[in-house]
Design an enzyme around this catalytic site. Structure first.
Site, PDB file in Angstrom:
ATOM      1  N   LYS A 249       0.826  -1.211   0.000  1.00  0.00           N
ATOM      2  CA  LYS A 249       0.000   0.000   0.000  1.00  0.00           C
ATOM      3  C   LYS A 249       0.860   1.260   0.000  1.00  0.00           C
ATOM      4  O   LYS A 249       0.670   2.164  -0.821  1.00  0.00           O
ATOM      5  CB  LYS A 249      -0.943   0.030   1.206  1.00  0.00           C
ATOM      6  N   CYS A 313      -3.276  10.891   0.611  1.00  0.00           N
ATOM      7  CA  CYS A 313      -2.459   9.678   0.381  1.00  0.00           C
ATOM      8  C   CYS A 313      -0.993  10.039   0.193  1.00  0.00           C
ATOM      9  O   CYS A 313      -0.143   9.730   1.007  1.00  0.00           O
ATOM     10  CB  CYS A 313      -2.939   8.957  -0.891  1.00  0.00           C
TER      11      CYS A 313
END
Ligand code: SAJ
Length: 491
Positions: A249, A313
């Site tokens: 991720k 993010c």
């Protein structure tokens, strides 16, 4: 609407199932008939669409949201079937209304509701501080709270992005301590890390279409959770271990951040060398695929340089990856890592570059930046969105404050800001009498700004273009002083 990159159809072929874990793909409606209950903790950009999709698949879903000043209002809004997420989110409002009215989804602030759940999904914020250290207060608090209600065979799934090692070395011990159980099925509770890949503007689409990775602490945790996700994920569900999933991720976003930094560095080189980065990018990305693998990803895919990198993010995930290395690495590399951190520093510096371009243009126009009035176009972190988390525009505005400039901010989507900045909703009013126009975000609404309008409204004809909105030659030919990221003067 920002056109996000479509996941290539052959992604499943490229991805291989993790070791000794089955590869499942496509939804499995039979799972939903097991009448399992799901608790989703954190009613945000990740938790709400996940909860709604599981409820629509037939599960009974309880959303849990603490009644904080900042987010507590969402509880009532969601229980009325109204979506608290702004901007365009296809399908989400309709699905939410449907699952609330058919009583498959309900939201509460009472965390003891997890008692009823077979699966507990944790979707809380995991921000990093100014020293890039993850702030796990919410995650730890939730783990301490739900730990008290864990019983054998319940499965906890962390969906929030965390530093590699966090599931094993931070979450698991808290859950074991609070529950008195050992992690691991069948005797204890199950535990997985399974990251989200949502994007603003495509929350439902991404959960349904993108491959889902499940990193379980044991094969039963992994396989039961894969079965759960197969009831809503069409993009394939893949098993692995928590560390591999956590690294995947953070690497996924660190990769993009480094790519953007590469484009920004090339842009600065082009300004220095007197050429146009977008012309260079066109030629670089024009390199054709090797004929033997025509369907592969482009052999060159230079990203877009710009006024900075924001969002929830990219600004933090490289730091989470490095924090995981610093804290949990089983051995240290003899080479000092720098690529990802240098990329972060460069991307975070780009708003400064915008301020330097502005000051240079004002000086050329015989104006001092001190007391000049600047029109700032775009407050959100991304075009055609109202999401302003970690927006580069704030860094730019703080630099203007330091240099004594005044400013008016326009954004077609952002109405008010948590940081106290006023947004001018009327574009002409925002531009009127300003000494420069600065493009921080390329909202579609700016595509039809004409030089005639700018000549009429601006006090000084200066354009600073952070997102390749204007043509440099046409701007100068129309009498503007022009600067742009990556737009070197033709020598
Ligand atoms: N940006 C650039 N140049 C680029 C692309 C983006 O300067 O070439 C800037 C944007 O202006 C923005 C920031 O970077 O300020 C982030 O943009 P983004 O397109 O990456 O948008 P995000 O933050 O919503 O990123 C998400 C991420 N998806 C997930 O975490 C699941 C990211 O990994 C995706 O690649 C991205 O969406 C996407 O593809 O749109």
């Amino acid at each position: 609407m920002k056109v996000k990159t479509q996941i290539s159809g052959d992604v499943a072929k490229r991805l291989r199932p993790g070791p000794a874990k089955p590869l499942f793909d496509g939804p499995n409606p039979s799972v939903a008939s097991k009448k399992q209950k799901i608790a989703v903790i954190g009613m945000g950009y990740v938790g709400i669409p996940a909860a709604v999709l599981f409820a629509d698949a037939g599960y009974s879903v309880i959303g849990i949201q603490r009644s904080s000043k900042r987010s507590g209002w969402k509880i009532d809004r969601l229980n009325e079937g109204r979506c608290p997420i702004g901007g365009k989110e296809p399908e989400l409002p309709e699905l939410l209304e449907k699952v609330v009215s058919n009583q498959k989804f309900h939201v509460t602030e009472d965390i003891s509701a997890v008692k009823e759940a077979d699966f507990i999904l944790i979707d809380v914020q995991t921000p990093t501080d100014e020293k890039h250290i993850p702030q796990y207060e919410s995650l730890k608090e939730v783990c301490h709270q739900i730990g008290k209600y864990l019983t054998p065979r319940k499965i906890v799934v962390i969906e929030s992005t965390v530093a590699p090692g966090t599931t094993e070395y931070l979450v698991k011990p808290i859950l074991e301590e609070e529950s008195g159980l050992k992690a691991g099925l069948p005797g204890g509770f199950g535990l997985c890390f399974s990251y989200e890949r949502v994007m603003v503007g495509r929350l439902i689409h991404n959960i349904r279409e993108y491959p889902k990775i499940v990193g379980g602490i044991d094969s039963e945790s992994t396989n039961l959770t894969i079965e759960l996700y197969r009831s809503i994920v069409k993009g394939g569900v893949y098993g692995t271990d928590p560390m591999t999933a956590e690294v995947s991720k953070t690497v996924e976003n660190a990769y993009r951040d480094v790519q953007i930094a590469f484009a920004n560095e090339v842009a600065l080189l082009c300004e220095a060398l007197g050429t146009d980065v977008y012309e260079v990018r066109k030629f670089v990305n024009g390199l054709p695929n090797d004929p033997s693998t025509p369907g592969a990803n482009p052999v060159r895919n230079m990203h877009l340089p710009g006024a900075g990198v924001g969002g929830h993010c990219l600004p933090k995930d490289s730091w989470l990856l490095m924090h995981g290395y610093d804290k949990y690495a089983i051995l240290k590399s003899e080479y000092p890592f720098s690529v990802m951190s240098d990329a972060r520093y460069l991307n975070d510096w780009m708003p400064m570059h915008m301020a330097n371009l502005l000051e240079s243009a004002l000086n050329e126009g015989k104006r001092d930046i001190k007391n000049s009035m600047v029109c700032v176009l775009g407050y959100s972190f991304l075009e055609n969105s109202d999401d302003s988390r970690n927006t580069p525009t704030i860094t730019f505005l703080k630099e203007l404050d330091k240099r004594g400039a005044k400013y008016k901010i326009h954004d077609p989507y952002v109405k008010d800001t948590e940081e106290g900045y006023q947004i001018e909703p009327n574009l002409d009013v925002a531009i009127k009498n300003c000494d420069a126009l600065v493009v921080m975000v390329k909202h579609d609404a700016y595509n039809n700004i004409t030089f005639e309008k700018l000549k009429k409204l601006l006090h000084t004809k200066i354009i600073i273009d952070g997102r390749n909105l204007f043509d440099p030659q046409k701007s100068t030919a129309s009498g503007f002083i022009f600067r742009g990221v990556g737009k070197g003067k033709k020598l």
